[in-house]
Design an enzyme around this catalytic site. Structure first.
Site, short mmCIF file in Angstrom:
data_model
loop_
_atom_site.label_atom_id
_atom_site.label_comp_id
_atom_site.label_asym_id
_atom_site.label_seq_id
_atom_site.Cartn_x
_atom_site.Cartn_y
_atom_site.Cartn_z
N HIS A 59 0.87 -1.18 0.00
CA HIS A 59 0.00 0.00 0.00
C HIS A 59 0.91 1.23 0.00
CE1 HIS A 59 -3.16 -2.80 1.88
NE2 HIS A 59 -3.48 -2.58 0.62
N GLU A 62 1.73 3.67 3.10
CA GLU A 62 2.18 3.07 4.36
C GLU A 62 3.71 3.12 4.42
OE1 GLU A 62 -1.78 0.25 4.45
OE2 GLU A 62 0.18 -0.70 4.50
N HIS A 152 3.18 -3.60 6.78
CA HIS A 152 2.17 -2.57 6.50
C HIS A 152 2.04 -1.61 7.67
CE1 HIS A 152 -0.08 -4.47 3.01
NE2 HIS A 152 0.79 -5.40 3.32
N GLU A 216 1.26 -5.31 10.78
CA GLU A 216 0.80 -3.91 10.78
C GLU A 216 1.56 -3.15 11.86
OE1 GLU A 216 -1.61 -2.76 8.70
OE2 GLU A 216 -2.23 -4.70 7.86
ZN LIG Z 1 -1.50 -2.07 4.12
#
Ligand SMILES: [Zn+2]
Length: 328
Positions: A59, A62, A152, A216
């Site tokens: 992404h 990020e 992420h 994350e």
């Molecule tokens: Zn992500």
């Protein structure tokens, strides 16, 4: 700009040639099969040598993982021979990183499968194919231990600042070892997801036999504006992993959750029943309504559920959030 900032900037631009040069000069076999993809393998091929894939920027907005990986590689490039495994680096979506957007046409992290339906024409579909080809060839070349950490950052704040999603195919000893490592990396929660979601980590676990996790770390921020000190444990654990050392002492195993239900956006009338600043892992009591989609109502089941990744802005047909329950 100092060397470290330059290293981070280069990585954000999917330019891995500087790192490639350092390791190439130290005798590593270097391949760059596509933009932003680097493979470093030992010239003395050993099937027992572990293989590690680290991916960032799947992404584009990020940026904390890009900074973290930039730091790790910058340090390691000072002593390239310390790298104790074969390593693949992927900077996922360079076009989206440049535009400081999550994606250009469609979410890249739903495309690591053969079922892309309407988004096959998206710019990201071409990139997903490129990444999947390079990944399959990296993991096909032996290595009894195959690892993948897809790094992420979450869109929202989270009651667990660092958490992971584990593909459902990981079971038994592999899952246990992975959870232990995640604990040492300061990851507070792990979600077991049995639904194939087209994510990169589900692909490497399912198709390549890798022990994989989506990790994350914190919340979306601009490049250079991330407080990496919040992720010192993850950084130390990754630095040790790259050098073949033992992980730092664990702060304890992550709390483990499994998916109870998926909130799927079926129409434009999809609404979450809570506001946008609700953090990841906020608790909802049995029977509470969490979302509504026309006549369809999503309600919490018999035990407390926690919301993760709520995002009502996804395309129709995609997951707009996960409801998870504690399992261990
Ligand atoms: Zn992500």
């Amino acid at each position: 700009m100092d060397g470290l900032s330059q290293a981070v900037r280069a990585l954000a631009q999917a330019n891995v040639s500087g790192i490639a040069g350092s390791f190439g000069n130290a005798g590593w076999s270097v391949r760059m099969p596509a933009s932003g993809i680097l493979q470093l393998t030992s010239p003395t091929h050993s099937p027992r040598r572990p293989r590690l894939l680290l991916s960032v920027g799947i992404h584009g907005d990020e940026t904390a993982p890009i900074e973290l990986l930039g730091h790790l590689l910058h340090e390691l490039a000072q002593t390239p021979r310390a790298l104790a495994l074969d390593l693949m680096i992927v900077v996922g979506n360079p076009a989206a990183i440049e535009q400081e957007k999550r994606f250009v046409d469609a979410d890249l992290n739903r495309m690591f499968s053969d079922h892309r339906d309407a988004v096959q024409a998206a710019a990201e579909a071409v990139r997903a194919d490129e990444i999947m080809r390079a990944t399959a060839s990296f993991f096909a070349e032996g290595g009894t231990q195959k690892w993948h950490f897809d790094l992420h950052t979450a869109i929202r704040p989270s009651l667990y600042p660092a958490f992971a999603v584990l593909p459902g195919v990981l079971e038994g000893a592999r899952r246990h070892i992975l959870l232990g490592w995640l604990g040492s990396a300061g990851i507070g929660a792990a979600i077991l997801n049995r639904n194939p979601a087209g994510t990169y980590s589900a692909y490497t676990a399912g198709a390549c036999g890798a022990t994989s996790a989506t990790i994350e770390l914190g919340q979306v921020a601009a490049l250079g504006c991330n407080d990496l000190s919040r992720f010192d444990a993850a950084r130390a654990a990754l630095a040790a992993f790259l050098r073949g050392g033992a992980p730092p002492a664990s702060a304890g195993m992550p709390h483990v959750f499994k998916v109870a239900q998926e909130l799927v956006k079926r129409s434009e009338s999809f609404r979450l029943a809570f506001d946008r600043d609700t953090p990841n892992f906020a608790a909802f009591q049995p029977g509470m309504v969490v979302a509504q989609d026309g006549a369809a109502i999503y309600r919490v089941g018999a035990e407390t559920e926690y919301v993760v990744f709520p995002n009502p802005d996804v395309r129709i047909g995609l997951r707009a959030g996960l409801m998870v329950v504690r399992v261990e």
